[in-house]
Enzyme design. Sequence first.
Site, PDB file in Angstrom:
ATOM      1  N   GLU A 112      17.553  -7.075  -1.014  1.00 27.19           N
ATOM      2  CA  GLU A 112      16.516  -5.704  -0.955  1.00 27.19           C
ATOM      3  C   GLU A 112      15.734  -5.975   0.444  1.00 27.19           C
ATOM      4  O   GLU A 112      15.325  -4.936   1.263  1.00 27.19           O
ATOM      5  CB  GLU A 112      16.398  -4.955  -1.920  1.00 27.19           C
ATOM      6  CG  GLU A 112      17.404  -4.902  -3.183  1.00 27.19           C
ATOM      7  CD  GLU A 112      17.771  -5.381  -4.121  1.00 27.19           C
ATOM      8  OE1 GLU A 112      17.040  -7.007  -3.641  1.00 27.19           O
ATOM      9  OE2 GLU A 112      18.833  -5.442  -4.678  1.00 27.19           O
ATOM     10  N   PHE A 125      16.458  -0.665 -19.414  1.00 37.43           N
ATOM     11  CA  PHE A 125      16.676  -1.534 -18.594  1.00 37.43           C
ATOM     12  C   PHE A 125      16.570  -1.090 -16.860  1.00 37.43           C
ATOM     13  O   PHE A 125      17.174   0.101 -16.869  1.00 37.43           O
ATOM     14  CB  PHE A 125      18.541  -1.512 -18.755  1.00 37.43           C
ATOM     15  CG  PHE A 125      19.234  -2.636 -18.129  1.00 37.43           C
ATOM     16  CD1 PHE A 125      18.396  -3.858 -17.970  1.00 37.43           C
ATOM     17  CD2 PHE A 125      20.165  -2.418 -16.776  1.00 37.43           C
ATOM     18  CE1 PHE A 125      19.304  -4.728 -17.235  1.00 37.43           C
ATOM     19  CE2 PHE A 125      20.566  -3.256 -16.069  1.00 37.43           C
ATOM     20  CZ  PHE A 125      20.435  -4.371 -16.524  1.00 37.43           C
ATOM     21  N   GLN A 126      16.110  -1.788 -16.630  1.00 34.88           N
ATOM     22  CA  GLN A 126      16.154  -2.049 -14.630  1.00 34.88           C
ATOM     23  C   GLN A 126      15.036  -0.868 -15.208  1.00 34.88           C
ATOM     24  O   GLN A 126      14.972  -0.362 -13.306  1.00 34.88           O
ATOM     25  CB  GLN A 126      17.314  -2.080 -14.098  1.00 34.88           C
ATOM     26  CG  GLN A 126      18.017  -3.678 -14.426  1.00 34.88           C
ATOM     27  CD  GLN A 126      19.061  -3.495 -13.183  1.00 34.88           C
ATOM     28  OE1 GLN A 126      19.738  -2.495 -13.075  1.00 34.88           O
ATOM     29  NE2 GLN A 126      19.003  -4.371 -13.193  1.00 34.88           N
ATOM     30  N   LYS A 179      18.524   8.311 -12.321  1.00 35.45           N
ATOM     31  CA  LYS A 179      20.238   8.020 -12.308  1.00 35.45           C
ATOM     32  C   LYS A 179      20.025   9.912 -12.540  1.00 35.45           C
ATOM     33  O   LYS A 179      21.303  10.551 -11.656  1.00 35.45           O
ATOM     34  CB  LYS A 179      20.379   8.005 -12.687  1.00 35.45           C
ATOM     35  CG  LYS A 179      22.180   7.625 -12.423  1.00 35.45           C
ATOM     36  CD  LYS A 179      22.311   6.075 -13.578  1.00 35.45           C
ATOM     37  CE  LYS A 179      23.880   5.750 -12.345  1.00 35.45           C
ATOM     38  NZ  LYS A 179      24.396   4.931 -14.199  1.00 35.45           N
ATOM     39  N   MET A 231       3.196 -24.014  11.693  1.00 38.26           N
ATOM     40  CA  MET A 231       2.106 -23.429  11.347  1.00 38.26           C
ATOM     41  C   MET A 231       0.545 -23.791  11.076  1.00 38.26           C
ATOM     42  O   MET A 231      -0.834 -23.992  10.730  1.00 38.26           O
ATOM     43  CB  MET A 231       1.799 -22.021  11.888  1.00 38.26           C
ATOM     44  CG  MET A 231       0.913 -21.577  11.985  1.00 38.26           C
ATOM     45  SD  MET A 231       0.234 -21.095  13.664  1.00 38.26           S
ATOM     46  CE  MET A 231       0.719 -20.514  14.392  1.00 38.26           C
TER      47      MET A 231
HETATM   48  C1  LIG Z   1       6.409 -15.650   3.349  1.00 40.39           C
HETATM   49  C2  LIG Z   1       5.838 -16.603   3.505  1.00 40.39           C
HETATM   50  N1  LIG Z   1       5.435 -17.226   2.799  1.00 40.39           N
HETATM   51  C3  LIG Z   1       4.314 -18.372   3.813  1.00 40.39           C
HETATM   52  C4  LIG Z   1       3.456 -17.867   4.933  1.00 40.39           C
HETATM   53  C5  LIG Z   1       2.551 -18.362   5.650  1.00 40.39           C
HETATM   54  N2  LIG Z   1       2.996 -19.254   6.357  1.00 40.39           N
HETATM   55  C6  LIG Z   1       2.755 -18.919   8.106  1.00 40.39           C
HETATM   56  S1  LIG Z   1       3.461 -20.010   9.156  1.00 40.39           S
HETATM   57  C7  LIG Z   1       4.302 -20.700   8.156  1.00 40.39           C
HETATM   58  C8  LIG Z   1       5.022 -21.840   8.543  1.00 40.39           C
HETATM   59  C9  LIG Z   1       6.173 -21.439   8.913  1.00 40.39           C
HETATM   60  O1  LIG Z   1       7.147 -22.380   9.520  1.00 40.39           O
HETATM   61  P1  LIG Z   1       8.519 -22.493  10.341  1.00 40.39           P
HETATM   62  O2  LIG Z   1       9.411 -21.113   9.942  1.00 40.39           O
HETATM   63  O3  LIG Z   1       8.849 -23.460  10.811  1.00 40.39           O
HETATM   64  O4  LIG Z   1       8.048 -22.668  11.934  1.00 40.39           O
HETATM   65  P2  LIG Z   1       7.004 -23.155  12.665  1.00 40.39           P
HETATM   66  O5  LIG Z   1       5.629 -22.378  12.405  1.00 40.39           O
HETATM   67  O6  LIG Z   1       7.352 -24.790  12.557  1.00 40.39           O
HETATM   68  O7  LIG Z   1       7.292 -22.834  14.071  1.00 40.39           O
HETATM   69  C10 LIG Z   1       4.136 -20.448   6.561  1.00 40.39           C
HETATM   70  C11 LIG Z   1       4.437 -21.196   5.274  1.00 40.39           C
HETATM   71  C12 LIG Z   1       4.201 -16.973   5.317  1.00 40.39           C
HETATM   72  N3  LIG Z   1       3.741 -16.461   6.245  1.00 40.39           N
HETATM   73  N4  LIG Z   1       5.039 -16.194   4.826  1.00 40.39           N
END
Ligand SMILES: Cc1ncc(C[n+]2csc(CCOP(=O)(O)OP(=O)(O)O)c2C)c(N)n1
Lengths: 584, 174
Positions: free
Chosen positions: A53, A115-116, A165, A483
Amino acid sequence: MSGKAYSGAEIIINSLVDLGVEVIFGYPGGAVLPLYDALFAQDKIRHILVRHEQAAVHAAEGYARSTGKVGVVLVTSGPGATNAVTGLTDAMLDSIPIICITGQVPVHLIGSDAFQEADTVGITRHCTKHNYLVKDVDKLSRIVHEAFYVATSGRPGPVVIDVPKDIQIFTSTNIHSGAIKHRSYRPEVKGDISAIKEAVEILAGAKKPIFYSGGGVINSGPAAAQLLREFVRLTGAPITSTLMGLGAYPASDKQFLGMLGMHGTYEANHAMHDCDVMVCVGARFDDRVTGRLEAFSPNSKKIHIDIDRSSINKTVRVDVPIVGDVAHVLEDMLKLWKAAILEKGQQSYADWWAEIDKWRERDCLRYAKTKDTIMPQYALERLQALTKDKDVYFTTEVGQHQMWAAQYLKLEDPNRFMTSGGLGTMGYGFPAAIGVQIAHPNALVIDVAGEASIQMNIQELGTAMQYGLPVKIFILNNEYMGMVRQWQEMNHGARYSQSYSESLPDFVALAKAYGAHGITVDRPADLDGAIREMMETDGLVIVDCRVEKLANCFPMVPSGAAHNEMILPDEEEIKEFEGGAALV
Amino acid sequence: MHHTHKEIELAERHTLSIIVDNEAGVLARVIGLFSGRGYNIEHLTVAPVDLQGTESRITVVTIGTPPVIEQIKAQLDRLVPVHRVGDLTESGPHVERELALIKIHCKGEQQQAALRIAEAFRAKIVDSSFESYIFEVTGKTDKIKAFIRLMEDVGLVEAVRTGVAALTRGAQAL
Ligand SMILES: Cc1ncc(C[n+]2csc(CCOP(=O)(O)OP(=O)(O)O)c2C)c(N)n1
Ligand SMILES: [Mg+2]
């Protein structure tokens, strides 16, 4: 009124048809079976079955942002609704018009931990613009129409309609028609003309003006982007954009300074810092944009156009607030400018451009090219070069690749760049690309991804394959949550705690498992070939583009720093700013 | 929310009057906005005020720096079921009243003292037994606080306050 009686489910579907809805992204379950039954009996609305979802909402966001229409989502009660929460929050922060219909347990069971059962209106109160729990089938038709009005007018946003529902089964003859006049909600679109006059006068007196535009320009519609272009060109002033606003002003235009903010260009940030008049058009002084607030553009008069009064003076105090829709306000400004200023002969800003050109000479997006490894920046430059004549839409996941995409994909038009700005939701890009591709079946739709982010909604490969969507997933695979790794390098002594992407799947085999095509590329010399192969292959393609693992995303305004304290790629020393580690 | 020293110094007390559609969940929206964004609520009262019961008036007393007060008003105004937000503190002279019920337990001299104080504060006795009273007192917040403080010395058992209700002076509505 005693017309024909319709079931609640029919009322919802008919109302959606009346409101021009063509596509719903959804996932069935016990509490929405009557609605799915009503969908089954009609052929006006197409239902796209997602695999989770959250992805339904992101797909609806991609659909909405690339078309200017509303994205519609249908999910079941309980887990269906809670799974949608991340998407709703994402749409809330990026002001995307979404209608999300959630099933609910029958009215008499509400509150009994049935439920749900989940308190959907309670849970989504803070991540929607508004929400409704429908307890009376006679009100249902009016609520659906009202929800559309609320989602699309003023500052757009997600609206949840929680429908028990039994309400879907009960019948009613009450069918709403015509425009909605809400008792308390009546957003203004026209800006105050005296404030607009004052703004034009201040701008005319500027020596170092700058336009700073944001997602509001895109939300306002194509007319807003046209008016912005016309006005900015007429003034001859420089313009910068937020992440959400990219494409509203063409990146190739010489007045465009590139994106501003944390990973903005050197020239954009310095121009923001040194300007004497700033015209903020549909942007909200987000912390990624301003850097350290006390040091943000200290000597400028600030004009702020925003449809949401609460955005004004929220973090940065402005001199001339104008509450109104960007297109309406720009139209008035442009008229006044033509009538009052052009006649007298306006300034040329030659000195200001000379200063800006000096900053431009730093060539802040320069990076070291390598022979053996693909630099992520290079991959995006090539992606840009090889796709620029195509009817192309980009989405992104979240991380370094997202910022590089914003820097190196030169966006020329609005509604062509879908990214999660406010919430920064990893897993946004692929489902958003699905939504874009549904809306633009013949376009080239590319999700610029990271190897970590793509795994957050990778199950949507099933959705894309089911509907034959030729989405291209272009993974900049650096084997790190890049990042996170970069911040650990800068603020946490290079202790790479849990940021290595261990046990990655074989993306080519994964593509194959779903019946799609996969490509691996790891040498610069093979890159163009891989991109061409991606474009020439019909159907879904995953490109596993192995890039330099430890590249950092620059330029950068570190957390806690000011716009004129940027780090450039060639400046070895990475300064730690006071309290930087405590900031986000 | 994190408050700097300066922010605490500059904080002002404002009485806001909010007219809302009297629909399910509207109070949760208003309160949720305060907690979600880290604003303060000092007092809160709410009840329908028109005969049909379609509109309610929420009175909130809040404390914040002028920019925060401005944000609170703008954020409230943005909620879909909110009709109007008035800042009584800013819009000029207004009347503020609270009602409190105060239960005391006392005998002999203490009892005499309690009744004397109650008279001075124009508190009404709304319940009494051999050794206890419930007083009803209305007035400004300071008066209510002073009364409760005095009652502590003569045998306060428990107290309840309605919070502030307020209207602007003069013929105009909000
Ligand atoms: C749902 C979610 N969880 C954690 C983060 C924290 N976060 C920001 S960038 C990142 C790493 C992303 O890694 P990747 O997709 O390999 O991209 P890269 O930075 O290596 O280009 C994380 C864990 C986030 N932005 N969103
Ligand atoms: Mg990565």
